[in-house]
Design a protein around this motif. Sequence first.
Motif, PDB file in Angstrom:
ATOM      1  N   ILE A   1       1.991   2.032 -17.151  1.00 30.07           N
ATOM      2  CA  ILE A   1       1.369   2.971 -16.454  1.00 30.07           C
ATOM      3  C   ILE A   1       0.070   2.676 -15.784  1.00 30.07           C
ATOM      4  CG2 ILE A   1       0.402   5.260 -16.803  1.00 30.07           C
ATOM      5  CD1 ILE A   1       2.676   5.950 -18.813  1.00 30.07           C
ATOM      6  N   SER A   2      -0.817   1.996 -16.693  1.00 32.89           N
ATOM      7  CA  SER A   2      -2.036   1.236 -16.128  1.00 32.89           C
ATOM      8  C   SER A   2      -1.731   0.388 -14.879  1.00 32.89           C
ATOM      9  CB  SER A   2      -2.935   0.944 -17.199  1.00 32.89           C
ATOM     10  OG  SER A   2      -2.341  -0.319 -17.845  1.00 32.89           O
ATOM     11  N   GLY A   3      -0.710  -0.550 -15.211  1.00 36.15           N
ATOM     12  CA  GLY A   3      -0.289  -1.384 -14.189  1.00 36.15           C
ATOM     13  C   GLY A   3       0.112  -0.981 -13.098  1.00 36.15           C
ATOM     14  N   LEU A   4       1.031   0.424 -13.040  1.00 38.40           N
ATOM     15  CA  LEU A   4       1.204   1.017 -11.759  1.00 38.40           C
ATOM     16  C   LEU A   4       0.077   1.568 -11.037  1.00 38.40           C
ATOM     17  CD1 LEU A   4       4.382   2.650 -13.140  1.00 38.40           C
ATOM     18  CD2 LEU A   4       4.497   1.043 -11.156  1.00 38.40           C
ATOM     19  N   TRP A   5      -0.691   2.282 -11.965  1.00 36.89           N
ATOM     20  CA  TRP A   5      -1.869   2.734 -11.356  1.00 36.89           C
ATOM     21  C   TRP A   5      -2.868   1.714 -10.409  1.00 36.89           C
ATOM     22  CZ3 TRP A   5      -7.233   2.667 -10.869  1.00 36.89           C
ATOM     23  CH2 TRP A   5      -7.711   3.773 -10.390  1.00 36.89           C
ATOM     24  N   LEU A   6      -3.196   0.661 -11.047  1.00 40.34           N
ATOM     25  CA  LEU A   6      -3.685  -0.543 -10.465  1.00 40.34           C
ATOM     26  C   LEU A   6      -3.171  -0.972  -9.203  1.00 40.34           C
ATOM     27  CD1 LEU A   6      -5.044  -2.480 -13.702  1.00 40.34           C
ATOM     28  CD2 LEU A   6      -6.312  -1.398 -12.177  1.00 40.34           C
ATOM     29  N   GLY A   7      -1.726  -1.129  -9.500  1.00 39.23           N
ATOM     30  CA  GLY A   7      -0.687  -1.657  -8.361  1.00 39.23           C
ATOM     31  C   GLY A   7      -0.812  -0.757  -7.125  1.00 39.23           C
ATOM     32  N   VAL A   8      -0.913   0.582  -7.375  1.00 35.80           N
ATOM     33  CA  VAL A   8      -0.864   1.620  -6.216  1.00 35.80           C
ATOM     34  C   VAL A   8      -2.430   1.888  -5.763  1.00 35.80           C
ATOM     35  CG1 VAL A   8      -0.185   3.756  -5.416  1.00 35.80           C
ATOM     36  CG2 VAL A   8       1.461   2.626  -6.898  1.00 35.80           C
ATOM     37  N   PHE A   9      -3.171   2.166  -6.445  1.00 41.30           N
ATOM     38  CA  PHE A   9      -4.468   2.835  -6.313  1.00 41.30           C
ATOM     39  C   PHE A   9      -5.628   1.892  -6.122  1.00 41.30           C
ATOM     40  CE2 PHE A   9      -1.937   6.337  -7.968  1.00 41.30           C
ATOM     41  CZ  PHE A   9      -1.782   7.234  -6.967  1.00 41.30           C
ATOM     42  N   ASP A  10      -5.497   0.954  -6.819  1.00 43.53           N
ATOM     43  CA  ASP A  10      -6.543  -0.282  -7.203  1.00 43.53           C
ATOM     44  C   ASP A  10      -6.007  -1.607  -6.545  1.00 43.53           C
ATOM     45  OD1 ASP A  10      -9.188  -0.639  -7.220  1.00 43.53           O
ATOM     46  OD2 ASP A  10      -9.459  -0.422  -9.519  1.00 43.53           O
ATOM     47  N   HIS A  11      -5.467  -1.773  -5.712  1.00 48.85           N
ATOM     48  CA  HIS A  11      -4.837  -3.180  -5.527  1.00 48.85           C
ATOM     49  C   HIS A  11      -5.889  -4.079  -4.531  1.00 48.85           C
ATOM     50  CE1 HIS A  11      -3.740  -1.789  -1.593  1.00 48.85           C
ATOM     51  NE2 HIS A  11      -3.382  -0.659  -2.380  1.00 48.85           N
ATOM     52  N   ARG A  12      -5.629  -5.258  -4.575  1.00 46.30           N
ATOM     53  CA  ARG A  12      -6.400  -6.044  -3.740  1.00 46.30           C
ATOM     54  C   ARG A  12      -6.131  -5.568  -2.405  1.00 46.30           C
ATOM     55  NH1 ARG A  12      -7.822 -11.036  -6.097  1.00 46.30           N
ATOM     56  NH2 ARG A  12      -6.860 -11.506  -8.068  1.00 46.30           N
ATOM     57  N   PRO A  13      -7.039  -5.850  -1.112  1.00 52.04           N
ATOM     58  CA  PRO A  13      -7.007  -5.334   0.112  1.00 52.04           C
ATOM     59  C   PRO A  13      -5.834  -6.082   0.800  1.00 52.04           C
ATOM     60  CG  PRO A  13      -9.327  -5.831  -0.579  1.00 52.04           C
ATOM     61  CD  PRO A  13      -8.299  -6.186  -1.550  1.00 52.04           C
ATOM     62  N   GLU A  14      -5.633  -7.192   0.415  1.00 55.40           N
ATOM     63  CA  GLU A  14      -4.471  -8.017   1.276  1.00 55.40           C
ATOM     64  C   GLU A  14      -3.092  -7.763   0.741  1.00 55.40           C
ATOM     65  OE1 GLU A  14      -6.177 -10.809  -1.923  1.00 55.40           O
ATOM     66  OE2 GLU A  14      -6.948  -9.156  -0.730  1.00 55.40           O
ATOM     67  N   THR A  15      -3.021  -6.709  -0.326  1.00 54.28           N
ATOM     68  CA  THR A  15      -1.689  -6.491  -0.886  1.00 54.28           C
ATOM     69  C   THR A  15      -0.690  -5.681   0.114  1.00 54.28           C
ATOM     70  OG1 THR A  15      -2.412  -6.679  -3.074  1.00 54.28           O
ATOM     71  CG2 THR A  15      -0.218  -5.322  -2.695  1.00 54.28           C
ATOM     72  N   GLY A  16       0.400  -6.283   0.581  1.00 50.18           N
ATOM     73  CA  GLY A  16       0.948  -5.583   1.384  1.00 50.18           C
ATOM     74  C   GLY A  16       2.203  -4.774   0.904  1.00 50.18           C
ATOM     75  N   ALA A  17       3.128  -3.937   1.742  1.00 42.35           N
ATOM     76  CA  ALA A  17       3.901  -2.930   1.086  1.00 42.35           C
ATOM     77  C   ALA A  17       5.120  -3.645   0.372  1.00 42.35           C
ATOM     78  CB  ALA A  17       4.544  -2.366   2.236  1.00 42.35           C
ATOM     79  N   LEU A  18       5.480  -5.249   0.799  1.00 40.24           N
ATOM     80  CA  LEU A  18       6.411  -5.465  -0.203  1.00 40.24           C
ATOM     81  C   LEU A  18       6.130  -5.781  -1.714  1.00 40.24           C
ATOM     82  CD1 LEU A  18       9.390  -7.108   0.048  1.00 40.24           C
ATOM     83  CD2 LEU A  18       7.998  -9.122   0.702  1.00 40.24           C
ATOM     84  N   LEU A  19       4.912  -6.379  -1.802  1.00 42.53           N
ATOM     85  CA  LEU A  19       4.548  -6.535  -3.147  1.00 42.53           C
ATOM     86  C   LEU A  19       3.932  -5.277  -4.042  1.00 42.53           C
ATOM     87  CD1 LEU A  19       3.601  -8.245  -5.419  1.00 42.53           C
ATOM     88  CD2 LEU A  19       1.399  -8.549  -4.514  1.00 42.53           C
ATOM     89  N   MET A  20       3.645  -4.218  -3.113  1.00 48.99           N
ATOM     90  CA  MET A  20       3.644  -2.993  -3.868  1.00 48.99           C
ATOM     91  C   MET A  20       4.891  -2.421  -4.116  1.00 48.99           C
ATOM     92  SD  MET A  20       1.537   0.383  -2.420  1.00 48.99           S
ATOM     93  CE  MET A  20       0.031  -0.515  -2.148  1.00 48.99           C
ATOM     94  N   GLY A  21       5.894  -2.576  -3.275  1.00 50.01           N
ATOM     95  CA  GLY A  21       7.217  -2.154  -3.646  1.00 50.01           C
ATOM     96  C   GLY A  21       7.755  -2.847  -5.039  1.00 50.01           C
ATOM     97  N   PHE A  22       7.573  -4.402  -5.034  1.00 53.85           N
ATOM     98  CA  PHE A  22       8.082  -4.707  -6.142  1.00 53.85           C
ATOM     99  C   PHE A  22       7.397  -4.418  -7.457  1.00 53.85           C
ATOM    100  CE2 PHE A  22       8.752  -8.864  -3.436  1.00 53.85           C
ATOM    101  CZ  PHE A  22       9.836  -8.493  -3.189  1.00 53.85           C
ATOM    102  N   ARG A  23       6.099  -4.127  -7.359  1.00 54.33           N
ATOM    103  CA  ARG A  23       5.226  -3.773  -8.602  1.00 54.33           C
ATOM    104  C   ARG A  23       5.864  -2.288  -9.075  1.00 54.33           C
ATOM    105  NH1 ARG A  23      -0.757  -5.712  -6.732  1.00 54.33           N
ATOM    106  NH2 ARG A  23      -0.488  -7.875  -7.580  1.00 54.33           N
ATOM    107  N   LEU A  24       6.048  -1.342  -7.990  1.00 54.43           N
ATOM    108  CA  LEU A  24       6.558  -0.124  -8.449  1.00 54.43           C
ATOM    109  C   LEU A  24       8.147  -0.246  -9.002  1.00 54.43           C
ATOM    110  CD1 LEU A  24       5.548   2.082  -5.244  1.00 54.43           C
ATOM    111  CD2 LEU A  24       4.698   2.166  -7.499  1.00 54.43           C
TER     112      LEU A  24
END
Length: 222
Positions: A106-129
């Motif tokens: 859950i904390s990883g999902l929160w970091l991945g969606v709301f507090d990720h690196r500025p350069e994180t793209g939609a593809l990586l965000m989708g993988f993390r989700l």
Amino acid sequence: MTTTTPRPAAPARGGWRVPAGLVALSLVPVLAGSLRLVALGGGPQLLSPGEDYHPAPGPLATHIVCVTLYALVGAFQFAPRFRARRIGWHRVAGRLVVLCGLVGAISGLWLGVFDHRPETGALLMGFRLVFGTAWALFLVLGLTAVLRRDVGRHREWMIRAYAVGLGAGTQVFTFAAWRLAVGEPGRLAEDLLLLAGWLINVVVAEWVVRRSRRPANSPGAR
């Protein structure tokens, strides 16, 4: 004519090889997480997260602590003789592993969606989700199975959950192999190397699950 009863096979002496391998696999992410915790506690910043990336310390520290406990304590759940001789420890440790895994996911999902690196793209965000959700779901299914006293299903779901949760360990090797063969990866290559780490673990976990379903006397069961 006398017949001799065949002796049962002696237990494998390598019962600690799998836990030791899993601890070794998680070593780099655990050490990196420890350095992050040192920095969050006011110590030296030995691992720079990037000039434009300053994650929320609370969720990040929670994620690091939970994933570290999950990886290290969970590894010893794969020592069958140790587990069988210490059922009480297995149950207590199992509860801790499930709790840490759920909070880590859950904390990883929160970091991945709301507090990720500025350069994180939609593809990586989708993988993390996808993999963060799968991690939590597998843990819930494993917990539900053991509450129904379905030990076999419980074991299978926990193997899958541990594999997903340990994706960062395998990702160290996918990145190392790419750098040795090709050089520094670009943005798309980075995303795909992260995906490769998760997929390798998922494939290995599924192979272990299916192998454990074979009858003891079937070809390839040993």
